[in-house]
Structures are given as structure tokens and as C-alpha cells.
Design an enzyme around this catalytic site. Sequence first.
Site, PDB file in Angstrom:
ATOM      1  N   THR A 165       6.144   7.282  -4.207  1.00  0.00           N
ATOM      2  CA  THR A 165       6.273   7.190  -5.667  1.00  0.00           C
ATOM      3  C   THR A 165       5.426   8.621  -6.226  1.00  0.00           C
ATOM      4  OG1 THR A 165       5.077   6.488  -7.728  1.00  0.00           O
ATOM      5  CG2 THR A 165       3.909   6.082  -5.753  1.00  0.00           C
ATOM      6  N   ASP A 166       5.991   9.172  -7.288  1.00  0.00           N
ATOM      7  CA  ASP A 166       5.223  10.318  -7.945  1.00  0.00           C
ATOM      8  C   ASP A 166       3.934  10.100  -8.280  1.00  0.00           C
ATOM      9  OD1 ASP A 166       5.924   8.515 -10.234  1.00  0.00           O
ATOM     10  OD2 ASP A 166       7.008  10.309 -11.328  1.00  0.00           O
ATOM     11  N   GLU A 167       3.400   8.740  -8.421  1.00  0.00           N
ATOM     12  CA  GLU A 167       2.235   8.270  -8.983  1.00  0.00           C
ATOM     13  C   GLU A 167       0.835   8.732  -8.065  1.00  0.00           C
ATOM     14  OE1 GLU A 167       1.695   4.579 -10.648  1.00  0.00           O
ATOM     15  OE2 GLU A 167       3.641   4.424 -11.428  1.00  0.00           O
TER      16      GLU A 167
ATOM     17  N   TYR B 269      -2.634   0.652  -7.047  1.00  0.00           N
ATOM     18  CA  TYR B 269      -1.467   0.867  -6.819  1.00  0.00           C
ATOM     19  C   TYR B 269      -1.160   2.197  -5.888  1.00  0.00           C
ATOM     20  CZ  TYR B 269       3.581   1.971  -6.607  1.00  0.00           C
ATOM     21  OH  TYR B 269       4.754   2.689  -6.433  1.00  0.00           O
ATOM     22  N   SER B 270      -1.311   2.951  -6.971  1.00  0.00           N
ATOM     23  CA  SER B 270      -0.901   4.427  -6.558  1.00  0.00           C
ATOM     24  C   SER B 270      -1.849   4.996  -5.220  1.00  0.00           C
ATOM     25  CB  SER B 270      -0.996   5.564  -7.448  1.00  0.00           C
ATOM     26  OG  SER B 270      -2.297   5.702  -8.251  1.00  0.00           O
TER      27      SER B 270
ATOM     28  N   LYS C  53      -0.488   3.726  -2.397  1.00  0.00           N
ATOM     29  CA  LYS C  53       0.844   4.499  -1.759  1.00  0.00           C
ATOM     30  C   LYS C  53       0.268   5.802  -1.387  1.00  0.00           C
ATOM     31  CE  LYS C  53       4.464   3.504  -2.299  1.00  0.00           C
ATOM     32  NZ  LYS C  53       5.440   2.753  -1.302  1.00  0.00           N
TER      33      LYS C  53
HETATM   34  P1  NAD Z   1       9.893  -4.333  -5.908  1.00  0.00           P
HETATM   35  O1  NAD Z   1       8.770  -4.749  -6.312  1.00  0.00           O
HETATM   36  O2  NAD Z   1      11.057  -4.688  -6.789  1.00  0.00           O
HETATM   37  O3  NAD Z   1      10.274  -4.912  -4.346  1.00  0.00           O
HETATM   38  C1  NAD Z   1       9.601  -4.710  -3.102  1.00  0.00           C
HETATM   39  C2  NAD Z   1      10.032  -5.635  -2.361  1.00  0.00           C
HETATM   40  O4  NAD Z   1       9.247  -5.445  -0.992  1.00  0.00           O
HETATM   41  C3  NAD Z   1      10.183  -7.010  -2.487  1.00  0.00           C
HETATM   42  O5  NAD Z   1      11.422  -7.544  -1.888  1.00  0.00           O
HETATM   43  C4  NAD Z   1       9.099  -7.860  -1.716  1.00  0.00           C
HETATM   44  O6  NAD Z   1       9.233  -9.146  -1.358  1.00  0.00           O
HETATM   45  C5  NAD Z   1       8.922  -6.608  -0.671  1.00  0.00           C
HETATM   46  N1  NAD Z   1       7.631  -6.846  -0.086  1.00  0.00           N
HETATM   47  C6  NAD Z   1       6.375  -6.576  -0.670  1.00  0.00           C
HETATM   48  N2  NAD Z   1       5.471  -6.983   0.253  1.00  0.00           N
HETATM   49  C7  NAD Z   1       6.079  -7.278   1.394  1.00  0.00           C
HETATM   50  C8  NAD Z   1       5.365  -7.393   3.013  1.00  0.00           C
HETATM   51  N3  NAD Z   1       4.185  -7.234   3.122  1.00  0.00           N
HETATM   52  N4  NAD Z   1       6.269  -7.535   3.883  1.00  0.00           N
HETATM   53  C9  NAD Z   1       7.686  -7.373   3.721  1.00  0.00           C
HETATM   54  N5  NAD Z   1       8.332  -7.149   2.399  1.00  0.00           N
HETATM   55  C10 NAD Z   1       7.380  -6.991   1.297  1.00  0.00           C
HETATM   56  O7  NAD Z   1       9.714  -2.725  -5.631  1.00  0.00           O
HETATM   57  P2  NAD Z   1      10.705  -1.430  -6.004  1.00  0.00           P
HETATM   58  O8  NAD Z   1      10.727  -1.069  -7.367  1.00  0.00           O
HETATM   59  O9  NAD Z   1      12.040  -1.932  -5.529  1.00  0.00           O
HETATM   60  O10 NAD Z   1       9.971  -0.517  -5.047  1.00  0.00           O
HETATM   61  C11 NAD Z   1      10.499  -0.056  -3.704  1.00  0.00           C
HETATM   62  C12 NAD Z   1       9.723   0.954  -3.375  1.00  0.00           C
HETATM   63  O11 NAD Z   1       9.884   2.236  -3.988  1.00  0.00           O
HETATM   64  C13 NAD Z   1       8.077   0.830  -3.111  1.00  0.00           C
HETATM   65  O12 NAD Z   1       7.778   1.540  -1.849  1.00  0.00           O
HETATM   66  C14 NAD Z   1       7.575   1.720  -4.448  1.00  0.00           C
HETATM   67  O13 NAD Z   1       6.407   2.103  -4.355  1.00  0.00           O
HETATM   68  C15 NAD Z   1       8.822   2.726  -4.639  1.00  0.00           C
HETATM   69  N6  NAD Z   1       8.941   3.215  -5.781  1.00  0.00           N
HETATM   70  C16 NAD Z   1       9.205   2.537  -6.812  1.00  0.00           C
HETATM   71  C17 NAD Z   1       9.693   3.225  -8.031  1.00  0.00           C
HETATM   72  C18 NAD Z   1      10.169   2.206  -9.290  1.00  0.00           C
HETATM   73  O14 NAD Z   1      10.186   3.076 -10.336  1.00  0.00           O
HETATM   74  N7  NAD Z   1      10.255   0.942  -9.273  1.00  0.00           N
HETATM   75  C19 NAD Z   1       9.648   4.756  -8.087  1.00  0.00           C
HETATM   76  C20 NAD Z   1       9.174   5.288  -7.178  1.00  0.00           C
HETATM   77  C21 NAD Z   1       8.968   4.549  -5.916  1.00  0.00           C
HETATM   78  O1  DAU Z   2       6.414   6.494 -11.363  1.00  0.00           O
HETATM   79  C1  DAU Z   2       7.052   5.608 -10.220  1.00  0.00           C
HETATM   80  C2  DAU Z   2       6.319   4.332 -10.606  1.00  0.00           C
HETATM   81  O2  DAU Z   2       6.896   3.735 -11.843  1.00  0.00           O
HETATM   82  C3  DAU Z   2       6.550   3.267  -9.418  1.00  0.00           C
HETATM   83  O3  DAU Z   2       5.892   3.842  -8.264  1.00  0.00           O
HETATM   84  C4  DAU Z   2       6.000   1.939  -9.765  1.00  0.00           C
HETATM   85  O4  DAU Z   2       6.336   1.081  -8.639  1.00  0.00           O
HETATM   86  C5  DAU Z   2       6.897   1.447 -10.968  1.00  0.00           C
HETATM   87  O5  DAU Z   2       6.225   0.237 -11.203  1.00  0.00           O
HETATM   88  C6  DAU Z   2       6.449   2.265 -12.001  1.00  0.00           C
HETATM   89  O6  DAU Z   2       5.352   2.216 -12.547  1.00  0.00           O
HETATM   90  P1  DAU Z   2       4.859   2.354 -14.152  1.00  0.00           P
HETATM   91  O7  DAU Z   2       3.458   1.956 -14.176  1.00  0.00           O
HETATM   92  O8  DAU Z   2       5.051   3.934 -14.927  1.00  0.00           O
HETATM   93  O9  DAU Z   2       5.899   1.377 -14.600  1.00  0.00           O
HETATM   94  P2  DAU Z   2       6.190   0.045 -15.705  1.00  0.00           P
HETATM   95  O10 DAU Z   2       7.417  -0.371 -15.854  1.00  0.00           O
HETATM   96  O11 DAU Z   2       5.058  -0.777 -15.166  1.00  0.00           O
HETATM   97  O12 DAU Z   2       5.615   0.869 -17.131  1.00  0.00           O
HETATM   98  C7  DAU Z   2       6.236   1.910 -17.642  1.00  0.00           C
HETATM   99  C8  DAU Z   2       5.229   2.399 -18.782  1.00  0.00           C
HETATM  100  O13 DAU Z   2       5.571   1.452 -19.826  1.00  0.00           O
HETATM  101  C9  DAU Z   2       3.853   2.657 -18.509  1.00  0.00           C
HETATM  102  O14 DAU Z   2       3.407   3.705 -19.113  1.00  0.00           O
HETATM  103  C10 DAU Z   2       3.415   1.266 -19.015  1.00  0.00           C
HETATM  104  C11 DAU Z   2       4.276   0.957 -20.166  1.00  0.00           C
HETATM  105  N1  DAU Z   2       4.567  -0.446 -20.591  1.00  0.00           N
HETATM  106  C12 DAU Z   2       4.848  -1.256 -19.453  1.00  0.00           C
HETATM  107  C13 DAU Z   2       5.076  -2.554 -19.662  1.00  0.00           C
HETATM  108  C14 DAU Z   2       5.167  -3.621 -18.491  1.00  0.00           C
HETATM  109  C15 DAU Z   2       4.431  -0.885 -21.890  1.00  0.00           C
HETATM  110  O15 DAU Z   2       4.465  -0.141 -22.916  1.00  0.00           O
HETATM  111  N2  DAU Z   2       4.812  -2.186 -22.088  1.00  0.00           N
HETATM  112  C16 DAU Z   2       5.010  -3.096 -21.125  1.00  0.00           C
HETATM  113  O16 DAU Z   2       5.349  -4.483 -21.413  1.00  0.00           O
END
Ligand code: NAD
Ligand code: DAU
Length: 329
Positions: free
Chosen positions: A118-120, A145-146, A149
Site C-alpha cells: 500500500t501507499d500508506e 496497519y501501515s 505493511k
Molecule cells: P480485504 O480486507 O478486503 O481482504 C483481505 C483478505 O485477506 C480477506 O479475504 C481475508 O479473509 C484474508 N486474510 C486476512 N488475514 C488472513 C490470514 N491470516 N490468512 C489468510 N487469509 C487472510 O483487503 P483488500 O482491500 O482486498 O486488500 C488486499 C491487499 O491489498 C492487502 O494486502 C492490502 O494491504 C492491499 N491494498 C489494499 C488497498 C485498498 O484500497 N483496499 C490499497 C492498496 C493495497
Molecule cells: O491507500 C491505500 C489504503 O486505502 C489501503 O492500504 C487500505 O487497506 C485501505 O483500507 C485504504 O485505507 P484508508 O484508510 O485510506 O481507507 P478508508 O476507506 O478506511 O478511508 C478513506 C478515507 O475516508 C479516510 O481518509 C478516512 C475517511 N472515512 C472513512 C470511513 C470508513 C470517512 O470519512 N468516513 C468513514 O466512514
Amino acid sequence: MRLLVTGGAGFIGANFVQDAVRDGASVTVLDALTYAGSRESLAPVADRIRLVEGDVCDAALVSSLTADADAVVHFAAETHVDNALADPAPFVQSNVVGTFTVLEAVRRHGVRLHHISTDEVYGDLPLDDPARFTENTPYNPSSPYSSTKAAADLLVRAWVRSYGVHATLSNCSNNYGPYQHVEKFIPRQITNVLTGRRPKLYGAGANVRDWIHVDDHNAAVRRILADGKAGQTYLIGAQCEQNNLTVMRTLLRLMGRDPDDFDHVTDRAGHDLRYAIDPSTLTDELGWKPVHTDFEDGLRNTIDWYRANESWWGPLKEQVEANYQERGQ
Ligand code: NAD
Ligand code: DAU
């Protein structure tokens, strides 16, 4: 190609698996099916994949599945910042120990790895500065979290250097699209409206995120898997910076509501101000470009998906909102 996809029942992983199967890959998914994972997200390809329910920290299981793969794509992680603030323990386990376990398995079997990050890990940027993250930005994570990662990324880099593991890494910005858990910002607001709740904005909503459609993220991952340089980190982003207030108002407008019909709630502790990705390495080296460049169009399609798939998210909604209410969010 035989792919082992960890976390393939989560949001990005399930979209990746669906595309990979359509492209002809043979896919095994390893997923613990935590609260964030769901078999239903893989329903369209259920009869064409092997889904193993198990923990990515289970060394024997990961080793045996890796032995049968040409490449591992490692998505599995705990991913929600607010959950990490409430209880960081599962993040250390799944994100750090889980990645260590995957690395030991690919090292033992000489299998190619793509690690999803992630960019975080880079921390945040000021609001009033044009700077963006690049592959050379120093790591400076803010949240539990970050930081887990970031720790995982550093393990991957060390295994490349010390053991010659053939791994690539990608650090992507905020994804949106179908199958995203309703705890996350965009699906939370859409499903709040669909269930008659008021949307919730943290603080004033000035924080900026750099949005990318999940299909564009996964297309980049496929390009990196095919042609990425061993040991290289690629930043993935679609150059779509938006502050949260703007996204909130756009969603409400697209759903036919008054754009100001939402609540301001308690801000997130340590809330990162701004993320922004410079994706030049990926575009210049591998020729990747995002296809979903009209954000409003992407949001409209995402709203339509949540309208049409209440059976997927409906059972999750009550519990998520109860958790948020407990935290004043
Ligand atoms: P998500 O939370 O929707 O899915 C995570 C999956 O991992 C789930 O299916 C969960 O059951 C599985 N999991 C968690 N712990 C586990 C374990 N110990 N063993 C096996 N499986 C396990 O997450 P996502 O948003 O799909 O993110 C996927 C990846 O992409 C992550 O590594 C996250 O850091 C990265 N990422 C997400 C975003 C975003 O915006 N969502 C952006 C950049 C990077
Ligand atoms: O940047 C990549 C990351 O993006 C991933 O690594 C993470 O797994 C993913 O969850 C996401 O992180 P953020 O914290 O940016 O996403 P989130 O959807 O939780 O929140 C996006 C923005 O919105 C953040 O600034 C917090 C705000 N927010 C979030 C929620 C859930 C609100 O204002 N209201 C809300 O209800």
C-alpha cells in the site's frame, strides 16, 4: 500459469482471481475467510478454482501449496486502519508473520512472488504541496496497519537481497469497485444511503485519497507479474486525488440525495492527510495505463453494483455499523 493467491476471497483478491481465471490461469486461493473474506465473492468462478480455507501463517500449509505453484500473489492481510487502531494484534500476525511465512515458502521452493502493498507505508503528504510518492520516498508509516505493511515490505526486500528470492512489490493507492467490504469509506456511504442511514464523514473531510478502480490495480499487478523486474517496487495509482468531502458530496448527488445530507463524526486518530502516487515507473517501464479514468463513472457503476448485490453486503452491514457506533464514528 499456476497461481497461488493468498487473500483471494477479499475485495481486491477476488476481483483479481475472477480476471485471472477468465485469462486462463489455474488458480488456488488460500484465504482464512476472516470477517473480510467471502466465498460469495468467488461464486462466478467457484467451479474453476481451488479454494483452501486456511491461515497464511500456517507454514506447512503455505509450503505445500507453494510447491505446486508457478507464482504466488500475496494479497492476504488485515486491511482496515480503524480496526488496527482498535486492536493491532491481528495485523502484526497476519501482515508481518504471514508475509514471513510466504517468503520462507517461496525461498524453499524457488517460486516467484508478487507482494501486494500500500501507499500508506510512505506516511502522508501535506495538503498544500504538489509532491507525490515515488519508489524512492522513505518509509514513514503512521498507523498500526501501515507499519505492519511496511514491516512486511522490508522483509520482502531483505529476502530478495539476502536469499535471491524472485519477488516484485507493488504499493497501490485507495481502491474502489465491486466486492469492497462495507467498512470502507465508499461502500459504507453507499450502503448507509441504501439502508436509510446518514453517511458519516470523519472530521471536516479535507483528507485527500488517490482513487483507483480495482480493475486498474489488478491489470497493473498482471503486467508486473508478467514483466516486472525482480526486486523492483512499482507504485500503482491513477492520478485521481480527491478530498473526502468531495467524494461524499459526489456520492450523494449520484444517488439523488442532497449533497449535504451527512453527519460529521469523530475523526480517526492520527488520520493521514494526503496520499498521492507518481506511477511513472510503471507506465514508462511496463506500459500500464489506467482504463477507468472517469471517477464519477466509476462511482456510478459501483453504486449500481451495491444496489444490485444487497444479498452480498446486507448480512455484514448491521455489525459494521454497531462497531462504528461504539467508537463514535
Ligand atoms: P480485504 O480486507 O478486503 O481482504 C483481505 C483478505 O485477506 C480477506 O479475504 C481475508 O479473509 C484474508 N486474510 C486476512 N488475514 C488472513 C490470514 N491470516 N490468512 C489468510 N487469509 C487472510 O483487503 P483488500 O482491500 O482486498 O486488500 C488486499 C491487499 O491489498 C492487502 O494486502 C492490502 O494491504 C492491499 N491494498 C489494499 C488497498 C485498498 O484500497 N483496499 C490499497 C492498496 C493495497
Ligand atoms: O491507500 C491505500 C489504503 O486505502 C489501503 O492500504 C487500505 O487497506 C485501505 O483500507 C485504504 O485505507 P484508508 O484508510 O485510506 O481507507 P478508508 O476507506 O478506511 O478511508 C478513506 C478515507 O475516508 C479516510 O481518509 C478516512 C475517511 N472515512 C472513512 C470511513 C470508513 C470517512 O470519512 N468516513 C468513514 O466512514
